[in-house]
Write an enzyme that holds these catalytic residues in place. Structure first.
Site, mmCIF file in Angstrom:
data_model
loop_
_atom_site.group_PDB
_atom_site.id
_atom_site.type_symbol
_atom_site.label_atom_id
_atom_site.label_comp_id
_atom_site.label_asym_id
_atom_site.label_seq_id
_atom_site.Cartn_x
_atom_site.Cartn_y
_atom_site.Cartn_z
ATOM 1 N N LYS A 159 0.895 -1.165 0.000
ATOM 2 C CA LYS A 159 0.000 0.000 0.000
ATOM 3 C C LYS A 159 0.932 1.214 0.000
ATOM 4 O O LYS A 159 1.263 1.783 1.047
ATOM 5 C CB LYS A 159 -0.940 -0.019 1.205
HETATM 6 N N1 PMP Z 1 -7.673 -1.409 -3.236
HETATM 7 C C1 PMP Z 1 -7.151 -0.180 -3.116
HETATM 8 C C2 PMP Z 1 -6.425 0.411 -4.279
HETATM 9 C C3 PMP Z 1 -7.298 0.534 -1.922
HETATM 10 O O1 PMP Z 1 -6.785 1.759 -1.790
HETATM 11 C C4 PMP Z 1 -8.021 -0.044 -0.850
HETATM 12 C C5 PMP Z 1 -8.195 0.715 0.427
HETATM 13 N N2 PMP Z 1 -7.094 0.518 1.284
HETATM 14 C C6 PMP Z 1 -8.541 -1.335 -1.009
HETATM 15 C C7 PMP Z 1 -8.347 -1.992 -2.221
HETATM 16 C C8 PMP Z 1 -9.279 -2.015 0.097
HETATM 17 O O2 PMP Z 1 -8.388 -2.321 1.136
HETATM 18 P P1 PMP Z 1 -8.858 -2.433 2.645
HETATM 19 O O3 PMP Z 1 -10.078 -3.263 2.657
HETATM 20 O O4 PMP Z 1 -7.723 -3.096 3.329
HETATM 21 O O5 PMP Z 1 -9.128 -1.039 3.128
#
Ligand code: PMP
Length: 295
Positions: A159
């Site tokens: 991330k």
């Molecule tokens: N894909 C992307 C590109 C994101 O930014 C997010 C948000 N963090 C997610 C998927 C979903 O991730 P999460 O459920 O861990 O928030």
């Protein structure tokens, strides 16, 4: 939500181990993280003062740093404690929590072997938006021009801020065209995810979602899969081709910020949020509550 810019709010931010007044949490313009995208972050939510899956987020943050070849100088337990302290200090129990780690200013060039790794954590009020009737109308998605990159070209499981450049471009274009968000394909042309959320489809009572092999395997995505299995709903993680978009009856996106958000439209295709989407929305909203209050 208030329109006060994010650098001018009141509260405290945890910055390299200490709480500082919100407006003092600044970085120098010659920071490696700003120039060369050596920056990773998390997005989390506190519900009733408790951060949902806090340790999973802390571990993902540490892993994102390692994928960018840096070690954040705190353990997951220390990061969990710092996040809890920030939420408590800021006095907003329903909040978004944003840890961010970046390379500092010791060297300014592609190589930054010895730059200090900084970590800051902020939180701000963000109540869960839960009005099933309004949400069940579904949001509208555009198709993005950019694709999620090949994992051979970038650490796509991190991330990392650099991976969001094409998300912001795609979301801006979608918003200008009157859509809420954009669906991105992956580098092979398979359905991947939205600019900040994962995607699910329903066909004949079965959930279908793209295999997370070149984009973020969201913590919400994994939670939704677990909730569906608890309900006895079959989940099929697989390659989904854009030609299949016309064959699904329901569609929703999910993520920490989006929670479970029904989709009514993707470009020319229409979906009617129905029983499975509604059940998972409600199950998710129960699941995130602090355990003592969940009964
Ligand atoms: N894909 C992307 C590109 C994101 O930014 C997010 C948000 N963090 C997610 C998927 C979903 O991730 P999460 O459920 O861990 O928030």
């Amino acid at each position: 939500m208030s329109a006060i810019p994010f650098d001018q709010r009141e509260g405290s931010i945890w910055f390299d181990g200490v709480l500082v007044p919100w407006k003092d949490a600044t970085v120098h313009v010659l920071s490696h993280g700003l120039h060369y995208a050596s920056c990773v972050f998390e997005g989390e939510r506190a519900y009733g003062g408790a951060i949902f899956k806090s340790t999973e987020h802390s571990e993902r943050l540490l892993q994102s740093g390692r994928l960018l070849d840096f070690e954040i100088p705190y353990t997951a337990a220390e990061i969990d404690a710092a996040k809890a302290l920030v939420v408590k200090t800021n006095g907003k129990p329903d909040a978004y929590v944003r840890p961010v780690a970046w390379r500092g200013s010791e060297m300014m060039g592609v190589s930054a072997q010895n730059n200090k790794i900084h970590l800051a954590i902020a939180s701000w009020e963000w109540p869960s938006y839960f009005d099933p009737a309004a949400r069940l109308k579904g949001i509208r998605l555009d198709m993005a021009d950019f694709r999620r990159p090949d994992p051979a070209t970038i650490p796509s499981k991190a991330k990392a801020s650099g991976l969001y450049m094409i998300c912001t471009i795609s979301k801006h274009k979608a918003e200008r065209r009157g859509y809420a968000d954009a669906l991105m394909l992956d580098w092979r042309g398979h359905v991947a995810e939205c600019t900040g959320a994962n995607i699910f489809f329903v066909k004949d009572g079965v959930l279908h979602t793209p295999t997370a092999d070149c984009f973020l395997d969201g913590i919400t995505r994994r939670t939704v899969i677990e909730l569906a299995k608890r309900r006895g709903i079959a989940v099929n993680e697989r390659t989904i081709l854009p030609e299949e978009l016309s064959s699904f009856s329901e569609c929703f996106i999910c993520g920490t910020a989006a929670e479970v958000t029904p989709v009514g439209e993707i470009g020319p295709y229409r979906y009617t949020p129905a029983a499975i989407t509604q059940t998972l929305m409600e199950d998710y909203s129960r699941e995130v509550l602090p355990k003592a209050k969940a009964a």
